[in-house]
Write a protein that holds these residues in place. Structure first.
Motif, short mmCIF file in Angstrom:
data_model
loop_
_atom_site.label_atom_id
_atom_site.label_comp_id
_atom_site.label_asym_id
_atom_site.label_seq_id
_atom_site.Cartn_x
_atom_site.Cartn_y
_atom_site.Cartn_z
N GLU A 1 0.82 -1.21 0.00
CA GLU A 1 0.00 0.00 0.00
C GLU A 1 0.86 1.26 0.00
N ASP A 2 2.08 1.17 0.54
CA ASP A 2 2.98 2.31 0.57
C ASP A 2 3.73 2.43 -0.76
N ALA A 3 4.18 1.32 -1.32
CA ALA A 3 4.85 1.26 -2.63
C ALA A 3 5.90 2.36 -2.81
N SER A 4 6.88 2.41 -1.92
CA SER A 4 7.95 3.39 -2.00
C SER A 4 9.29 2.69 -2.17
N LEU A 5 10.19 3.33 -2.94
CA LEU A 5 11.53 2.79 -3.19
C LEU A 5 12.55 3.92 -3.06
N PHE A 6 13.74 3.60 -2.59
CA PHE A 6 14.85 4.55 -2.61
C PHE A 6 15.96 3.95 -3.46
N LEU A 7 16.38 4.69 -4.49
CA LEU A 7 17.41 4.24 -5.42
C LEU A 7 18.64 5.13 -5.30
N GLU A 8 19.82 4.51 -5.31
CA GLU A 8 21.09 5.24 -5.29
C GLU A 8 22.13 4.49 -6.08
N PRO A 9 23.04 5.09 -6.79
CA PRO A 9 22.82 6.37 -7.45
C PRO A 9 21.66 6.21 -8.41
N ALA A 10 21.16 7.29 -8.90
CA ALA A 10 19.96 7.19 -9.75
C ALA A 10 20.00 8.20 -10.89
N ALA A 11 19.26 7.86 -11.92
CA ALA A 11 19.02 8.76 -13.04
C ALA A 11 17.60 8.53 -13.51
N TRP A 12 16.99 9.57 -14.04
CA TRP A 12 15.66 9.40 -14.60
C TRP A 12 15.69 9.80 -16.06
N TYR A 13 14.82 9.16 -16.81
CA TYR A 13 14.74 9.33 -18.26
C TYR A 13 13.33 9.80 -18.60
N ASP A 14 13.24 10.90 -19.35
CA ASP A 14 11.93 11.40 -19.74
C ASP A 14 11.38 10.58 -20.90
N LYS A 15 10.19 10.94 -21.36
CA LYS A 15 9.53 10.16 -22.40
C LYS A 15 10.29 10.16 -23.72
N ASP A 16 11.22 11.13 -23.90
CA ASP A 16 12.04 11.17 -25.11
C ASP A 16 13.37 10.45 -24.94
N GLY A 17 13.60 9.87 -23.76
CA GLY A 17 14.83 9.12 -23.50
C GLY A 17 15.99 9.96 -23.02
N ASN A 18 15.76 11.23 -22.71
CA ASN A 18 16.82 12.09 -22.21
C ASN A 18 17.18 11.73 -20.77
N GLU A 19 18.47 11.50 -20.52
CA GLU A 19 18.94 11.12 -19.19
C GLU A 19 19.13 12.35 -18.33
N ASN A 20 18.70 12.25 -17.08
CA ASN A 20 18.87 13.30 -16.09
C ASN A 20 19.40 12.65 -14.82
N ALA A 21 20.71 12.75 -14.61
CA ALA A 21 21.32 12.14 -13.42
C ALA A 21 20.87 12.91 -12.18
N VAL A 22 20.60 12.19 -11.13
CA VAL A 22 20.26 12.81 -9.86
C VAL A 22 21.55 13.34 -9.24
N ASP A 23 21.59 14.64 -8.98
CA ASP A 23 22.77 15.28 -8.40
C ASP A 23 22.66 15.21 -6.88
#
Length: 94
Positions: free
Chosen positions: A37-59
């Motif tokens: 019910e909480d469905a939470s995750l912590f990721l390290e190191p991490a990056a996210w990718y938008d719908k166009d596939g552009n990478e955005n590293a978490v600073d």
């Protein structure tokens, strides 16, 4: 719950998390909620990718994904072979 069973059974490693809006986040699974019910995750190191596939590293040390971001799936990745391109679904962080 199956949420808890999966995270306890599969050894920690890199995951790709699909979010609403065609956003993907990739990182090392450090923590996960015990309750589905909480469905939470912590990721390290991490990056996210938008719908166009552009990478955005978490600073910073990582990213906390909560149920409010709309987790749609979690892929448990094998990273033994190194880096491939984004079209294959495997990614390099950094």
């Amino acid at each position: 719950s199956i949420w808890n069973d999966v995270f306890q059974e599969i050894p920690r490693g890199f995951v790709q998390v699909g979010l609403q809006g065609d956003i993907r986040v990739i990182g090392w699974l450090r923590y996960y909620s015990d309750e589905a019910e909480d469905a939470s995750l912590f990721l390290e190191p991490a990056a996210w990718y938008d719908k166009d596939g552009n990478e955005n590293a978490v600073d910073g040390p990582g990213i906390l994904l909560t149920k409010q971001v709309g987790i749609e799936y979690v892929l448990f990745l094998n990273w033994e072979t190194g880096v491939t391109d984004s079209s294959s679904g495997e990614h390099e962080l950094g």
